[in-house]
Design a protein around this motif. Structure first.
Motif, PDB file in Angstrom:
ATOM      1  N   MET A   1       1.165  22.072  -4.633  1.00 24.43           N
ATOM      2  CA  MET A   1       0.540  20.794  -4.272  1.00 24.43           C
ATOM      3  C   MET A   1      -0.972  20.951  -4.339  1.00 24.43           C
ATOM      4  O   MET A   1      -1.547  21.787  -3.672  1.00 24.43           O
ATOM      5  N   THR A   2      -1.635  20.114  -5.187  1.00 27.44           N
ATOM      6  CA  THR A   2      -3.090  20.143  -5.288  1.00 27.44           C
ATOM      7  C   THR A   2      -3.700  19.267  -4.207  1.00 27.44           C
ATOM      8  O   THR A   2      -3.002  18.544  -3.484  1.00 27.44           O
ATOM      9  N   ASP A   3      -5.042  19.305  -4.113  1.00 31.94           N
ATOM     10  CA  ASP A   3      -5.725  18.519  -3.091  1.00 31.94           C
ATOM     11  C   ASP A   3      -5.578  17.022  -3.325  1.00 31.94           C
ATOM     12  O   ASP A   3      -5.787  16.216  -2.419  1.00 31.94           O
ATOM     13  N   HIS A   4      -5.269  16.606  -4.602  1.00 33.95           N
ATOM     14  CA  HIS A   4      -5.183  15.184  -4.933  1.00 33.95           C
ATOM     15  C   HIS A   4      -3.740  14.737  -5.131  1.00 33.95           C
ATOM     16  O   HIS A   4      -3.511  13.585  -5.493  1.00 33.95           O
ATOM     17  N   GLU A   5      -2.805  15.612  -4.940  1.00 35.94           N
ATOM     18  CA  GLU A   5      -1.407  15.228  -5.105  1.00 35.94           C
ATOM     19  C   GLU A   5      -0.958  14.370  -3.936  1.00 35.94           C
ATOM     20  O   GLU A   5      -1.256  14.660  -2.778  1.00 35.94           O
ATOM     21  N   LYS A   6      -0.213  13.297  -4.253  1.00 43.39           N
ATOM     22  CA  LYS A   6       0.241  12.386  -3.217  1.00 43.39           C
ATOM     23  C   LYS A   6       1.289  13.047  -2.331  1.00 43.39           C
ATOM     24  O   LYS A   6       2.073  13.877  -2.795  1.00 43.39           O
ATOM     25  N   VAL A   7       1.293  12.624  -1.057  1.00 45.14           N
ATOM     26  CA  VAL A   7       2.324  13.084  -0.129  1.00 45.14           C
ATOM     27  C   VAL A   7       3.158  11.882   0.287  1.00 45.14           C
ATOM     28  O   VAL A   7       2.726  10.723   0.180  1.00 45.14           O
ATOM     29  N   ASN A   8       4.368  12.143   0.769  1.00 43.58           N
ATOM     30  CA  ASN A   8       5.278  11.082   1.184  1.00 43.58           C
ATOM     31  C   ASN A   8       5.022  10.701   2.638  1.00 43.58           C
ATOM     32  O   ASN A   8       4.939  11.562   3.513  1.00 43.58           O
ATOM     33  N   ILE A   9       4.885   9.383   2.873  1.00 45.03           N
ATOM     34  CA  ILE A   9       4.751   8.857   4.226  1.00 45.03           C
ATOM     35  C   ILE A   9       5.923   7.916   4.448  1.00 45.03           C
ATOM     36  O   ILE A   9       6.075   6.917   3.740  1.00 45.03           O
ATOM     37  N   LEU A  10       6.761   8.239   5.416  1.00 43.51           N
ATOM     38  CA  LEU A  10       7.990   7.484   5.671  1.00 43.51           C
ATOM     39  C   LEU A  10       7.738   6.465   6.775  1.00 43.51           C
ATOM     40  O   LEU A  10       7.322   6.811   7.887  1.00 43.51           O
ATOM     41  N   LEU A  11       8.007   5.163   6.478  1.00 40.36           N
ATOM     42  CA  LEU A  11       7.835   4.071   7.422  1.00 40.36           C
ATOM     43  C   LEU A  11       9.218   3.600   7.859  1.00 40.36           C
ATOM     44  O   LEU A  11      10.021   3.170   7.025  1.00 40.36           O
ATOM     45  N   VAL A  12       9.503   3.685   9.155  1.00 43.09           N
ATOM     46  CA  VAL A  12      10.845   3.369   9.662  1.00 43.09           C
ATOM     47  C   VAL A  12      10.737   2.207  10.646  1.00 43.09           C
ATOM     48  O   VAL A  12      10.111   2.335  11.712  1.00 43.09           O
ATOM     49  N   ASP A  13      11.369   1.056  10.315  1.00 42.93           N
ATOM     50  CA  ASP A  13      11.407  -0.106  11.200  1.00 42.93           C
ATOM     51  C   ASP A  13      12.528  -1.022  10.715  1.00 42.93           C
ATOM     52  O   ASP A  13      12.779  -1.135   9.496  1.00 42.93           O
ATOM     53  N   ASP A  14      13.188  -1.670  11.672  1.00 39.14           N
ATOM     54  CA  ASP A  14      14.306  -2.549  11.290  1.00 39.14           C
ATOM     55  C   ASP A  14      13.834  -3.936  10.882  1.00 39.14           C
ATOM     56  O   ASP A  14      14.635  -4.784  10.489  1.00 39.14           O
ATOM     57  N   GLN A  15      12.535  -4.242  10.972  1.00 39.52           N
ATOM     58  CA  GLN A  15      12.000  -5.544  10.615  1.00 39.52           C
ATOM     59  C   GLN A  15      11.183  -5.427   9.329  1.00 39.52           C
ATOM     60  O   GLN A  15      10.123  -4.781   9.302  1.00 39.52           O
ATOM     61  N   PRO A  16      11.653  -6.052   8.241  1.00 35.98           N
ATOM     62  CA  PRO A  16      10.954  -5.968   6.943  1.00 35.98           C
ATOM     63  C   PRO A  16       9.520  -6.454   7.023  1.00 35.98           C
ATOM     64  O   PRO A  16       8.645  -5.933   6.320  1.00 35.98           O
ATOM     65  N   ALA A  17       9.251  -7.456   7.858  1.00 38.14           N
ATOM     66  CA  ALA A  17       7.884  -7.974   7.933  1.00 38.14           C
ATOM     67  C   ALA A  17       6.917  -6.905   8.431  1.00 38.14           C
ATOM     68  O   ALA A  17       5.788  -6.775   7.928  1.00 38.14           O
ATOM     69  N   LYS A  18       7.357  -6.136   9.431  1.00 38.19           N
ATOM     70  CA  LYS A  18       6.507  -5.054   9.937  1.00 38.19           C
ATOM     71  C   LYS A  18       6.301  -3.974   8.888  1.00 38.19           C
ATOM     72  O   LYS A  18       5.189  -3.442   8.739  1.00 38.19           O
ATOM     73  N   LEU A  19       7.365  -3.654   8.163  1.00 37.04           N
ATOM     74  CA  LEU A  19       7.240  -2.636   7.115  1.00 37.04           C
ATOM     75  C   LEU A  19       6.229  -3.071   6.066  1.00 37.04           C
ATOM     76  O   LEU A  19       5.423  -2.272   5.575  1.00 37.04           O
ATOM     77  N   LEU A  20       6.277  -4.362   5.718  1.00 36.45           N
ATOM     78  CA  LEU A  20       5.332  -4.876   4.728  1.00 36.45           C
ATOM     79  C   LEU A  20       3.905  -4.768   5.255  1.00 36.45           C
ATOM     80  O   LEU A  20       2.961  -4.401   4.518  1.00 36.45           O
ATOM     81  N   ALA A  21       3.740  -5.077   6.542  1.00 32.24           N
ATOM     82  CA  ALA A  21       2.402  -4.991   7.127  1.00 32.24           C
ATOM     83  C   ALA A  21       1.884  -3.555   7.108  1.00 32.24           C
ATOM     84  O   ALA A  21       0.706  -3.307   6.795  1.00 32.24           O
ATOM     85  N   TYR A  22       2.765  -2.593   7.425  1.00 30.86           N
ATOM     86  CA  TYR A  22       2.353  -1.187   7.409  1.00 30.86           C
ATOM     87  C   TYR A  22       1.962  -0.754   6.001  1.00 30.86           C
ATOM     88  O   TYR A  22       0.998   0.011   5.815  1.00 30.86           O
ATOM     89  N   GLU A  23       2.707  -1.241   5.000  1.00 31.19           N
ATOM     90  CA  GLU A  23       2.384  -0.875   3.625  1.00 31.19           C
ATOM     91  C   GLU A  23       1.015  -1.407   3.216  1.00 31.19           C
ATOM     92  O   GLU A  23       0.242  -0.716   2.535  1.00 31.19           O
ATOM     93  N   VAL A  24       0.730  -2.653   3.644  1.00 32.17           N
ATOM     94  CA  VAL A  24      -0.576  -3.234   3.307  1.00 32.17           C
ATOM     95  C   VAL A  24      -1.698  -2.434   3.965  1.00 32.17           C
ATOM     96  O   VAL A  24      -2.742  -2.147   3.356  1.00 32.17           O
ATOM     97  N   ILE A  25      -1.484  -2.049   5.241  1.00 36.06           N
ATOM     98  CA  ILE A  25      -2.517  -1.307   5.967  1.00 36.06           C
ATOM     99  C   ILE A  25      -2.767   0.064   5.346  1.00 36.06           C
ATOM    100  O   ILE A  25      -3.915   0.516   5.228  1.00 36.06           O
ATOM    101  N   LEU A  26      -1.696   0.726   4.914  1.00 35.66           N
ATOM    102  CA  LEU A  26      -1.811   2.124   4.455  1.00 35.66           C
ATOM    103  C   LEU A  26      -1.959   2.260   2.952  1.00 35.66           C
ATOM    104  O   LEU A  26      -2.053   3.375   2.435  1.00 35.66           O
ATOM    105  N   LYS A  27      -1.961   1.121   2.231  1.00 35.56           N
ATOM    106  CA  LYS A  27      -2.009   1.180   0.766  1.00 35.56           C
ATOM    107  C   LYS A  27      -3.268   1.877   0.274  1.00 35.56           C
ATOM    108  O   LYS A  27      -3.237   2.638  -0.700  1.00 35.56           O
ATOM    109  N   ASP A  28      -4.375   1.656   0.968  1.00 36.97           N
ATOM    110  CA  ASP A  28      -5.647   2.221   0.498  1.00 36.97           C
ATOM    111  C   ASP A  28      -5.696   3.738   0.609  1.00 36.97           C
ATOM    112  O   ASP A  28      -6.615   4.365   0.054  1.00 36.97           O
ATOM    113  N   LEU A  29      -4.760   4.345   1.330  1.00 36.45           N
ATOM    114  CA  LEU A  29      -4.761   5.823   1.433  1.00 36.45           C
ATOM    115  C   LEU A  29      -4.374   6.481   0.121  1.00 36.45           C
ATOM    116  O   LEU A  29      -4.645   7.667  -0.087  1.00 36.45           O
TER     117      LEU A  29
END
Length: 502
Positions: free
Chosen positions: A1-29
């Protein structure tokens, strides 16, 4: 794994709307965001993939965030994976503590502040990336170290092999080489040979007469026998022999010699190696002594066991088995005590403590006396006698009732161990019409085997027994270690105080 290689971030929630919000917040990472709508989906993904950070909603149906975290932590691969809990309800300190116990590294309350969540996830993602890079670097470093170590070991092995071949005769000062010119009688010894015989190379002249003078008188004939064998055409000869060094030390050696023949088959030179095997001989002697000692002790133990089986009586098979097992267990306990002292002896306080241990409830039993080290044979026999007394007391005497009390005192009087056994508070005692087996066993053990005396006083309030064992009877076998210090059982200061009232 290089310094620029992507890592997996797992988002767990039973509400799709919250998952979408988390994706929008963390997309810039710029990381790989994976969503799971249930704890089951999260577990299935984790079993197939590595994850840097897990974002978990505390309140989910079927499997809540705490339960999911506990299951994740049980897997060895995810014991250090960062988990952040998101809770839409007010979280108490107890809930926080529970979350941290389940493996959470942080909490994020709702409503979520995007900048805060993004910063927390970024920190743990970078930490994961750096940790993996460090693990990879350590693995590469270990591989290099192993490879370099293997090279050094191989080089060292070659050097050692060369050194061993070159110094075969003098390795570790236990070997020596020699050479004898059969034709003109000249001898050559190396330093190892001089060292084994304990002589100075500068002053000792190697001649048959001088060498013979250093041989043990019982082994001189072997030298003449070796010469005779070589004269008959023998090409090699080996023998064990002893040497008497000038300082008086006797050393055991094994000598191997080989003859060099000329074209006509005649001996022209004899060369050989001498190995000092004194340490091996001493080890063999110790092993033989140990074998004889083990055999002796085994026979003694078997004789005691045979006596127990032969003399034990019971009303039925069950009581007979219980009696035999109890006596064998008593014998085993004293053997354990003796083995801890390398069979040098057993302290009487330990014997009494071992026998009374099952009945040491409150202050029901107390004992005290001088510290007396008994020789093994005395300890074995006395332990069996104590076992009989304890067994009888547990069946019929003071130890058969919680109100009963038992005290044991002992002291040494003119090389005689005097042990006083006193029961009280138990059932009403009646003088027996005839001696029971337990009483007979105690008398036989003390009087017949130890040359002592066993006295019984069947008082109505409880039995009093007095055992007298002569300690000097076998003084030639074992030196007694009698020190007048108070010995008490494991209940410490409390038991010391009660012992003073006995």
């Amino acid at each position: 794994m290089t310094d620029h290689e992507k890592v997996n971030i797992l988002l767990v929630d039973d509400q799709p709307a919250k998952l979408l919000a988390y994706e929008v917040i963390l997309k810039d990472l710029g990381e790989n965001l994976v969503v799971a709508t249930s704890g089951r989906d999260a577990l299935e993904y984790l079993l197939k993939n590595d994850v840097a950070v897990i974002l978990v909603d505390v309140c989910m149906p079927e499997l809540d965030g705490f339960e999911l975290a506990g299951m994740i932590r049980e897997h060895p691969r995810f014991q250090k994976t960062a988990m952040i809990f998101i809770s839409a309800i007010q979280v108490s300190d107890i809930d926080r503590l529970r979350g941290y116990e389940m493996g959470a590294v942080d909490y994020v309350p709702v409503p979520v502040i995007p900048e805060v969540l993004r910063a927390k996830v970024k920190v743990f993602a970078e930490l994961y990336r750096k940790t993996r890079a460090l693990e990879r670097f350590n693995a590469e470093l270990e591989d290099r170290v192993r490879a370099r170590t293997a090279e050094l070991q191989e080089t060292n092995a070659r050097l050692l092999e060369s050194e061993q071949r070159r110094n075969l005769a003098i390795a570790a000062g236990k070997m020596g080489s020699w050479d004898w010119d059969w034709i003109n009688g000249d001898w050559m010894w190396d330093d190892g040979q001089f060292h084994i015989f304990g002589v100075d190379p500068q002053t000792f002249e190697v001649t048959p007469a001088n060498v013979q003078a250093l041989l043990h008188p019982d082994d001189i004939d072997q030298l003449g026998n070796a010469m005779a064998q070589f004269a008959k055409g023998t090409k090699s000869y080996e023998a064990e022999f002893r040497i008497n060094r000038p300082d008086g030390e006797v050393r055991w050696c094994v000598g191997t010699a080989a003859a060099t023949l000329d074209s006509g088959g005649r001996v022209v030179r004899v060369s050989g190696v001498t190995i000092d095997i004194t340490d091996r001989k001493h080890a063999e002697e110790r092993q033989n002594l140990l074998t004889r000692e083990v055999d002796h002790r085994a026979k003694n133990a078997l004789a005691l066991a045979q006596s127990i089986v032969r003399l034990t009586r019971g009303e039925n098979v069950k009581t007979y088995i219980q009696a035999v097992e109890g006596r064998i267990s008593a014998l085993a306990r004293v053997h354990t005590i003796l083995s801890l002292s390398s069979w040098q002896g057993a302290e009487i306080g330990r014997l009494v403590d071992e026998e009374l241990a099952p009945y040491s409830v409150g202050d029901q039993t107390v004992f005290c006396g001088s510290e007396v080290q008994l020789q093994p044979a005395t300890a074995q026999t006395l332990a069996l006698a104590l076992h009989e007394l304890v067994t009888n007391s547990a069946k019929y005497g003071a130890l058969s009732m919680l109100s009963g009390r038992l005290s044991i005192k002992w002291e040494v009087q003119a090389d005689v161990l005097v042990l006083a056994w006193e029961e009280r508070g138990g059932p009403l005692v009646q003088t027996p019409i005839s001696r029971g087996f337990g009483t007979r066993s105690v008398i036989a053990s003390i009087e017949s085997q130890l040359g002592g005396k066993a006295e019984f006083d069947w008082r109505s309030e409880g039995l009093i027994c007095r055992l007298s064992v002569p300690l000097a009877r076998n003084a030639a076998i074992s030196e007694l270690n009698v020190r007048q210090n108070t010995a008490v059982n494991g209940n410490g200061a409390k038991r010391i105080a009660r012992s003073a009232d006995i």
